[in-house]
Design an enzyme around this catalytic site. Sequence first.
Site, PDB file in Angstrom:
ATOM      1  N   ASP A 172      -6.732   0.807   0.568  1.00 49.71           N
ATOM      2  CA  ASP A 172      -6.960   1.105   1.981  1.00 49.71           C
ATOM      3  C   ASP A 172      -8.330   0.565   2.389  1.00 49.71           C
ATOM      4  OD1 ASP A 172      -8.850   2.859   0.957  1.00 49.71           O
ATOM      5  OD2 ASP A 172      -8.279   4.513   2.297  1.00 49.71           O
ATOM      6  N   LYS A 226       0.827  -1.202   0.000  1.00 50.74           N
ATOM      7  CA  LYS A 226       0.000   0.000   0.000  1.00 50.74           C
ATOM      8  C   LYS A 226       0.866   1.259   0.000  1.00 50.74           C
ATOM      9  CE  LYS A 226      -2.877   2.960   2.774  1.00 50.74           C
ATOM     10  NZ  LYS A 226      -3.340   3.298   4.132  1.00 50.74           N
TER      11      LYS A 226
END
Length: 233
Positions: free
Chosen positions: A158, A140
């Site tokens: 997310d 991420k």
Amino acid sequence: MFFEQIIPLFLYLVNRGGMKSEKKRAEKIFQILKEEYPEAKPALNYKTPFELLIATILSAQCTDERVNIVTDKLFKKYKKPDDYIKVKSEELEKDIYSTGFYKQKAKSIKNCCRELIEKYGGKVPADFEALTKLPGVGRKTASVVAGNAFGIPSIAVDTHVIRLTNLLGFVETSDPKKIEFKLKELLPEDLWIVSSHLLMSHGRKICIARRPKCDECSISNYCPSKNKNTVTK
């Protein structure tokens, strides 16, 4: 014998047609979201790739708003990787305390900065795989930095992206890596970076957890979860 040969081909064509239809739905959804959120961009404040890297590490299990409050002072105090290495851990922990998990984050930041200096001359590498190998940096964080700092096609997953991709019926999993790869399969590369920002913006404004505003949603006609457990204000 004939049917044994033709059935696999038939199933392939059916699946292929289904995938094409799913891609069209996905592209339509994101085109609508692009029109609705033309200014969609990272919520974290930063001026350099290095600042974005630090801010993203701090954003784990913390709101972007809180991180921005912390980094407003942090980035004035710490300008380069060497500054984070030289400061005592206790002092850095105090500076980032309100972002939560401050001991682990301070350790990750120090280790990350040390590796930036040792391997990259203090610069953040403009390479996705290299980013993922930095201490404290997962897919991420690497995707956020690669996409927004360097324009490398990538998708950051997310909690909003996880929730909305499931509600939209693109996936049935909470595994960020599987969701990332599924979105890359459905969307053209020029939508990869912005796709995360669009889903995050929509998740914050309309498709709010536990109280989605389906009656105000511009993509509700394409959403299989429309009006399920909806509470509007």
